[in-house]
Enzyme design. Structure first.
Site, PDB file in Angstrom:
ATOM      1  N   CYS A  35       0.834  -1.215   0.000  1.00 37.93           N
ATOM      2  CA  CYS A  35       0.000   0.000   0.000  1.00 37.93           C
ATOM      3  C   CYS A  35       0.865   1.261   0.000  1.00 37.93           C
ATOM      4  CB  CYS A  35      -0.947   0.003   1.202  1.00 37.93           C
ATOM      5  SG  CYS A  35      -0.115   0.113   2.780  1.00 37.93           S
ATOM      6  N   ASP A  37       2.247   2.706   2.536  1.00 41.89           N
ATOM      7  CA  ASP A  37       2.164   3.510   3.765  1.00 41.89           C
ATOM      8  C   ASP A  37       3.422   3.340   4.614  1.00 41.89           C
ATOM      9  OD1 ASP A  37      -0.269   4.141   2.828  1.00 41.89           O
ATOM     10  OD2 ASP A  37      -1.428   3.188   4.411  1.00 41.89           O
ATOM     11  N   CYS A  61      -2.896   5.554   5.554  1.00 44.81           N
ATOM     12  CA  CYS A  61      -4.356   5.574   5.581  1.00 44.81           C
ATOM     13  C   CYS A  61      -4.889   5.890   6.978  1.00 44.81           C
ATOM     14  CB  CYS A  61      -4.878   4.218   5.132  1.00 44.81           C
ATOM     15  SG  CYS A  61      -4.621   2.957   6.378  1.00 44.81           S
ATOM     16  N   CYS A 105      -2.710  -2.585   8.673  1.00 47.74           N
ATOM     17  CA  CYS A 105      -2.379  -1.236   9.154  1.00 47.74           C
ATOM     18  C   CYS A 105      -1.968  -1.289  10.630  1.00 47.74           C
ATOM     19  CB  CYS A 105      -3.566  -0.298   8.965  1.00 47.74           C
ATOM     20  SG  CYS A 105      -4.388  -0.463   7.365  1.00 47.74           S
TER      21      CYS A 105
HETATM   22 FE1  FES Z   1      -1.699   0.087   4.225  1.00 48.46          FE
HETATM   23 FE2  FES Z   1      -3.427   1.165   5.855  1.00 48.46          FE
HETATM   24  S1  FES Z   1      -3.757   0.651   3.772  1.00 48.46           S
HETATM   25  S2  FES Z   1      -1.313   0.812   6.227  1.00 48.46           S
END
Ligand code: FES
Length: 145
Positions: A35, A37, A61, A105
């Site tokens: 993702c 992040d 996110c 996450c």
């Molecule tokens: Fe990857 Fe939240 S979508 S940390």
């Protein structure tokens, strides 16, 4: 039922302990290659190895921000041994749950805290069992470090 609990929304909209600790004892940065992040945790310990302060920066996110915020609240003031015991499951439960596709996450929060403790150990020449951080070694191989 709403996708996100009230607690997730609260911590996302009003995150606790956001920021940087300039003279942190340990800093941990982890990311999720899928993702994209990134989460960074700063830890400061007192002379008894209790968490004196903890701050986070999360470029990610809402669930990652809520997880970081909750995780920092859960370890504030706690002894180092308890910091290492914090699991993403405990963070998720404290948030009254996350959707299944958002569980990773909360994993970032657990990993970022562990990475900060590892950094603290490394900087201070404190010996530890590398197996404790084996999960992080995998993460360090991912392409966003
Ligand atoms: Fe990857 Fe939240 S979508 S940390």
């Amino acid at each position: 039922m709403a996708l996100y609990s009230e607690k997730v929304m609260d911590h996302f909209l009003h995150p606790r302990n956001v920021g940087v600790i300039a003279d942190a004892d340990g800093v941990g940065e982890v990311g999720n290659a899928k993702c994209g992040d990134i989460m960074k945790i700063y830890l400061k310990f007192d002379e008894n190895q209790n968490v004196q302060d903890v701050k986070f920066e999360t470029f990610g996110c809402g669930s990652a921000i809520a997880s970081s915020s909750m995780a920092t609240e859960m370890i504030m003031g706690k002894p180092l041994s308890q910091v290492l015991e914090l699991t993403n499951k405990a963070v998720t439960e404290a948030l009254d749950g996350l959707p299944a596709h958002k569980l990773h996450c909360s994993v970032l929060a657990e990993e970022a805290i562990k990475a900060a403790v590892k950094d603290y150990y490394d900087k201070n020449g404190i010996e530890y069992d590398p197996a404790m951080f084996a999960q992080l070694e995998d993460c360090e191989n991912c392409d966003i470090h």
